[in-house]
Design a protein around this motif. Sequence first.
Motif, PDB file in Angstrom:
ATOM      1  N   PRO A 184       0.797  -1.229   0.000  1.00  0.00           N
ATOM      2  CA  PRO A 184       0.000   0.000   0.000  1.00  0.00           C
ATOM      3  C   PRO A 184       0.828   1.277   0.000  1.00  0.00           C
ATOM      4  O   PRO A 184       0.275   2.365   0.178  1.00  0.00           O
ATOM      5  CB  PRO A 184      -0.759  -0.103   1.327  1.00  0.00           C
ATOM      6  CG  PRO A 184       0.207  -0.783   2.235  1.00  0.00           C
ATOM      7  CD  PRO A 184       0.975  -1.754   1.373  1.00  0.00           C
ATOM      8  N   TYR A 185       2.136   1.171  -0.164  1.00  0.00           N
ATOM      9  CA  TYR A 185       2.943   2.390  -0.087  1.00  0.00           C
ATOM     10  C   TYR A 185       3.210   2.983  -1.472  1.00  0.00           C
ATOM     11  O   TYR A 185       2.306   3.485  -2.104  1.00  0.00           O
ATOM     12  CB  TYR A 185       4.235   2.120   0.688  1.00  0.00           C
ATOM     13  CG  TYR A 185       4.017   1.766   2.150  1.00  0.00           C
ATOM     14  CD1 TYR A 185       3.331   2.634   3.002  1.00  0.00           C
ATOM     15  CD2 TYR A 185       4.486   0.570   2.682  1.00  0.00           C
ATOM     16  CE1 TYR A 185       3.132   2.317   4.337  1.00  0.00           C
ATOM     17  CE2 TYR A 185       4.296   0.249   4.015  1.00  0.00           C
ATOM     18  CZ  TYR A 185       3.615   1.120   4.846  1.00  0.00           C
ATOM     19  OH  TYR A 185       3.427   0.801   6.161  1.00  0.00           O
ATOM     20  N   CYS A 186       4.435   2.864  -1.972  1.00  0.00           N
ATOM     21  CA  CYS A 186       4.788   3.762  -3.080  1.00  0.00           C
ATOM     22  C   CYS A 186       4.310   3.278  -4.448  1.00  0.00           C
ATOM     23  O   CYS A 186       3.785   2.177  -4.613  1.00  0.00           O
ATOM     24  CB  CYS A 186       6.291   4.007  -3.084  1.00  0.00           C
ATOM     25  SG  CYS A 186       7.247   2.700  -3.863  1.00  0.00           S
ATOM     26  N   GLY A 187       4.546   4.111  -5.454  1.00  0.00           N
ATOM     27  CA  GLY A 187       4.064   3.861  -6.807  1.00  0.00           C
ATOM     28  C   GLY A 187       4.777   2.743  -7.539  1.00  0.00           C
ATOM     29  O   GLY A 187       4.402   2.421  -8.675  1.00  0.00           O
ATOM     30  N   VAL A 188       5.816   2.141  -6.933  1.00  0.00           N
ATOM     31  CA  VAL A 188       6.437   0.979  -7.583  1.00  0.00           C
ATOM     32  C   VAL A 188       5.395  -0.132  -7.702  1.00  0.00           C
ATOM     33  O   VAL A 188       5.338  -0.850  -8.686  1.00  0.00           O
ATOM     34  CB  VAL A 188       7.676   0.492  -6.812  1.00  0.00           C
ATOM     35  CG1 VAL A 188       8.291  -0.728  -7.504  1.00  0.00           C
ATOM     36  CG2 VAL A 188       8.723   1.598  -6.712  1.00  0.00           C
ATOM     37  N   GLY A 189       4.538  -0.246  -6.671  1.00  0.00           N
ATOM     38  CA  GLY A 189       3.427  -1.200  -6.749  1.00  0.00           C
ATOM     39  C   GLY A 189       3.846  -2.651  -6.627  1.00  0.00           C
ATOM     40  O   GLY A 189       3.420  -3.515  -7.412  1.00  0.00           O
ATOM     41  N   ARG A 231      11.035  -9.228  -4.306  1.00  0.00           N
ATOM     42  CA  ARG A 231      11.796  -8.332  -3.423  1.00  0.00           C
ATOM     43  C   ARG A 231      10.844  -7.353  -2.730  1.00  0.00           C
ATOM     44  O   ARG A 231       9.827  -6.953  -3.275  1.00  0.00           O
ATOM     45  CB  ARG A 231      12.823  -7.544  -4.231  1.00  0.00           C
ATOM     46  CG  ARG A 231      13.968  -8.369  -4.768  1.00  0.00           C
ATOM     47  CD  ARG A 231      15.002  -7.481  -5.435  1.00  0.00           C
ATOM     48  NE  ARG A 231      14.459  -6.851  -6.637  1.00  0.00           N
ATOM     49  CZ  ARG A 231      14.620  -7.337  -7.871  1.00  0.00           C
ATOM     50  NH1 ARG A 231      15.329  -8.429  -8.071  1.00  0.00           N
ATOM     51  NH2 ARG A 231      14.107  -6.726  -8.911  1.00  0.00           N
ATOM     52  N   LEU A 232      11.222  -6.943  -1.521  1.00  0.00           N
ATOM     53  CA  LEU A 232      10.490  -5.896  -0.809  1.00  0.00           C
ATOM     54  C   LEU A 232      11.486  -4.954  -0.161  1.00  0.00           C
ATOM     55  O   LEU A 232      12.557  -5.380   0.281  1.00  0.00           O
ATOM     56  CB  LEU A 232       9.594  -6.485   0.292  1.00  0.00           C
ATOM     57  CG  LEU A 232       8.336  -7.242  -0.111  1.00  0.00           C
ATOM     58  CD1 LEU A 232       7.597  -7.696   1.142  1.00  0.00           C
ATOM     59  CD2 LEU A 232       7.428  -6.371  -0.980  1.00  0.00           C
ATOM     60  N   CYS A 233      11.134  -3.693  -0.055  1.00  0.00           N
ATOM     61  CA  CYS A 233      11.983  -2.770   0.699  1.00  0.00           C
ATOM     62  C   CYS A 233      11.608  -2.871   2.176  1.00  0.00           C
ATOM     63  O   CYS A 233      10.721  -3.637   2.567  1.00  0.00           O
ATOM     64  CB  CYS A 233      11.816  -1.343   0.180  1.00  0.00           C
ATOM     65  SG  CYS A 233      10.280  -0.554   0.691  1.00  0.00           S
ATOM     66  N   VAL A 234      12.257  -2.068   3.005  1.00  0.00           N
ATOM     67  CA  VAL A 234      12.050  -2.193   4.447  1.00  0.00           C
ATOM     68  C   VAL A 234      10.604  -1.855   4.827  1.00  0.00           C
ATOM     69  O   VAL A 234      10.027  -2.484   5.725  1.00  0.00           O
ATOM     70  CB  VAL A 234      13.103  -1.344   5.211  1.00  0.00           C
ATOM     71  CG1 VAL A 234      12.946   0.130   4.913  1.00  0.00           C
ATOM     72  CG2 VAL A 234      13.033  -1.600   6.699  1.00  0.00           C
ATOM     73  N   LYS A 235       9.989  -0.903   4.130  1.00  0.00           N
ATOM     74  CA  LYS A 235       8.586  -0.572   4.461  1.00  0.00           C
ATOM     75  C   LYS A 235       7.676  -1.753   4.141  1.00  0.00           C
ATOM     76  O   LYS A 235       6.821  -2.136   4.937  1.00  0.00           O
ATOM     77  CB  LYS A 235       8.118   0.665   3.680  1.00  0.00           C
ATOM     78  CG  LYS A 235       8.687   1.967   4.179  1.00  0.00           C
ATOM     79  CD  LYS A 235       7.944   3.179   3.633  1.00  0.00           C
ATOM     80  CE  LYS A 235       8.171   3.405   2.165  1.00  0.00           C
ATOM     81  NZ  LYS A 235       9.486   3.883   1.789  1.00  0.00           N
ATOM     82  N   GLY A 236       7.858  -2.323   2.944  1.00  0.00           N
ATOM     83  CA  GLY A 236       7.026  -3.469   2.574  1.00  0.00           C
ATOM     84  C   GLY A 236       7.270  -4.652   3.499  1.00  0.00           C
ATOM     85  O   GLY A 236       6.323  -5.356   3.894  1.00  0.00           O
ATOM     86  N   SER A 237       8.529  -4.841   3.898  1.00  0.00           N
ATOM     87  CA  SER A 237       8.864  -5.977   4.768  1.00  0.00           C
ATOM     88  C   SER A 237       8.235  -5.846   6.148  1.00  0.00           C
ATOM     89  O   SER A 237       8.040  -6.844   6.836  1.00  0.00           O
ATOM     90  CB  SER A 237      10.384  -6.093   4.925  1.00  0.00           C
ATOM     91  OG  SER A 237      10.987  -6.249   3.671  1.00  0.00           O
ATOM     92  N   PRO A 243      12.417   2.266  -3.519  1.00  0.00           N
ATOM     93  CA  PRO A 243      13.601   1.428  -3.295  1.00  0.00           C
ATOM     94  C   PRO A 243      13.708   0.215  -4.210  1.00  0.00           C
ATOM     95  O   PRO A 243      14.817  -0.133  -4.639  1.00  0.00           O
ATOM     96  CB  PRO A 243      13.462   0.985  -1.832  1.00  0.00           C
ATOM     97  CG  PRO A 243      12.535   1.972  -1.208  1.00  0.00           C
ATOM     98  CD  PRO A 243      11.606   2.402  -2.299  1.00  0.00           C
ATOM     99  N   ILE A 244      12.602  -0.420  -4.539  1.00  0.00           N
ATOM    100  CA  ILE A 244      12.727  -1.634  -5.354  1.00  0.00           C
ATOM    101  C   ILE A 244      13.100  -1.279  -6.794  1.00  0.00           C
ATOM    102  O   ILE A 244      13.890  -1.984  -7.428  1.00  0.00           O
ATOM    103  CB  ILE A 244      11.409  -2.448  -5.286  1.00  0.00           C
ATOM    104  CG1 ILE A 244      11.212  -2.979  -3.860  1.00  0.00           C
ATOM    105  CG2 ILE A 244      11.397  -3.587  -6.300  1.00  0.00           C
ATOM    106  CD1 ILE A 244      12.354  -3.849  -3.331  1.00  0.00           C
ATOM    107  N   LEU A 245      12.596  -0.152  -7.271  1.00  0.00           N
ATOM    108  CA  LEU A 245      13.024   0.317  -8.589  1.00  0.00           C
ATOM    109  C   LEU A 245      14.525   0.615  -8.566  1.00  0.00           C
ATOM    110  O   LEU A 245      15.265   0.269  -9.486  1.00  0.00           O
ATOM    111  CB  LEU A 245      12.240   1.588  -8.942  1.00  0.00           C
ATOM    112  CG  LEU A 245      11.874   1.823 -10.390  1.00  0.00           C
ATOM    113  CD1 LEU A 245      11.164   0.619 -10.978  1.00  0.00           C
ATOM    114  CD2 LEU A 245      10.997   3.056 -10.502  1.00  0.00           C
TER     115      LEU A 245
END
Length: 721
Positions: free
Chosen positions: A14-19, A46-52, A182-184
């Motif tokens: 639910p966070y950034c536009g990387v989706g 992969r997930l960044c720290v927010k997604g994790s 971050p994932i981008l």
Amino acid sequence: PLALAVATTSTTCPYCGVGCGVTASLKDDGRISVQGDAQHPANFGRLCVKGSALAETVDLDGRLLHPQVRDAQGALQQVSWDQALEQVASKFSAVIAEHGPDAVALYVSGQLLTEDYYIANKLMKGYIGSANIDTNSRLCMSSAVAGHKRAFGEDLVPVCYEDLELADLIVLVGSNAAWCHPILFQRIAKLKETRPALRLVVIDPRRTATCELADLHLPVKAGTDVWLFNGLMSYLAHRGLRDNAFIAAHTKGFEEALAVADAECADPATVARICKVDLQDLLAFYEAFAETEKVVTGFSMGVNQSSVGTDKVNSIINCHLATGRIGRPGMGPFSITGQPNAMGGREVGGLANMLAAHMDLDQPLHREIVQGFWQSPRIADKPGLKAVDMFRSIEEGRIKAVWIMATNPLVSLPDADLVQRALQKCELVVSSDVITQTDTNALAHVLLPALAWGEKDGTVTNSERRISRQRAFLTAPGEARGDWQIICEVARRMGFAGFDFDGPQAIFDEHARLSAYRNGEADAGGAQRARRVFNLSGLTGMDKAAYDAMAPIQWPVQRLSDGSISGTARVLEDHRFTHADGCARFVPTAPRTPGHAVCEDYPLILNTGRVRDHWHTMTRTGKSATLASHIPESFIDLHPQDALLYGVREGGLARISSRWGAMVARVQHGGGIPRGNVFVPIHWNGQSASDARVGAVVNPVVDPVSGEPEFKHTPVAIEEF
Ligand code: SF4
């Protein structure tokens, strides 16, 4: 919250536009586990720290679970849904009857799902008959939308993530992707490892974490990007590097745009002086762009959040059009969106100056198409008020009732103290939210409990036009309802037909059918046209099972003769743009300085932005101990010599003030801030230990085309607190 099922559920971060795709499952100890979805093409697991850390944020602490209405003494009282909905519907109806439809407003959010957004837009533009619906996406990417529409005739993002992988030069402008997407950024980092010839140029006044990977960092003076890209256009044009065949066949306006670029920016030494960058570095960038066919120019908030944001976008697009580097693999201008559903909101017309399905309010044919499809009693016939003007109008008493959904404008808007005064004066403030205590909700008369991420169902669209499902894996807590349900209930109580949906699948189907309805009509030229690239015809007619199983797909989406569904990775491959004549437009972009210059009283430039581990006003990320540990409190970052000059010291508290307001936070160094600038994060709010609402300090000047505020350039003073 209780898990719906033990089975693993695929959904979207639910966070950034990387989706990014995530999977949620129930662990043996009864807790939720959230992992990256290896099948999702945005992140491949992969997930960044927010997604994790998402699993840490799905508790019910602080949740708004029941409708509440403020009593005569100002205290919130729990009421039934019937009472709350009746109060909203009757007051909205009464205000409209007495003062007209423009006396009410909806202020919505890129946090809403497309289906919620669609219904809110339909209610406002087709039934209430006003376009006074705007969104916090106005603060984020509306300059990109306006730039796309001017250049292409439609809000089109012509590249996809794969183009980053195919590019030989990636230029990131006003984007701290390492922290904000971050994932981008990790995809780019991996590419740099495997393909050392790939070059990365970062253009940003700050030396951010993104610069660590850069082959070249151009620390441009804040607000001078148009000079830089006009200079690039001039450089390309006069060294025989323009694509004359492409320009002649597919564009209009090259000579006019070049004349404007040449007027101030033909001399690289002048550009370097104005932009305050080293001349050799500037030339190195120009040469790299000139000699590399496959260039992707990614841009984000540093470009958009400016009083010249739309011109910045078009100055970038001009360079891609001049070289014909668009609509082909590995090249193109790329707006990297901030929010999870900023693009979905654009698709359904969630902005005050747009209609649904990429149609325009100012085109009678488009209004006829949308009203005819909806069979609605009316259709808004002029643009509504954009975010900043909307709250100004509330403060002036012209808008008397506002319904805010999934956003916290008292923290996030510029001149946020004016927003506070506006909501204090407003006759009715309704807030649909998942959290009870926010700065905005403290001023609401009616609180409506909405479903949160993990509990609601629908779709979002990411930066590369990829539509993904968000799926529920938790039971609805308390009396919370989906935003679309709440809006439909109010619409019905206001006496409107057209809101009898039995779920998000039915709404999505209507949205998809509207995108295809009379698409292509009157495309022979002239002022009116209905052809648009945005088209979901391949996604119409899905039943609930098909909608539930829907795989991530990029629009436009067609159904092939064998019945299969086909998405589109890259649009504009045929170089047929949406303007009536099929040609793209060069837009002359005469350089302009930011809205307010620094002066003796306010000698520093305030720049605002995100930190790596927080999101918006922290209502979700603030729940996670893991995320809070990265940066525990707000800060004011400035150059050590400026700290000495203005008598503030690292670790001490300082107050920054502007003509609009003030805030206090702790001083720090180390964020790569150039002399004369300060940086403050956007996340902290009045509910934090210290009232660090930087929105109160930010100037409310906006881009004249897009209405996007200038979050990156406010003159401020600093003093020890
Ligand atoms: Fe979520 Fe964005 Fe991180 Fe992906 S990059 S996990 S979408 S915050």
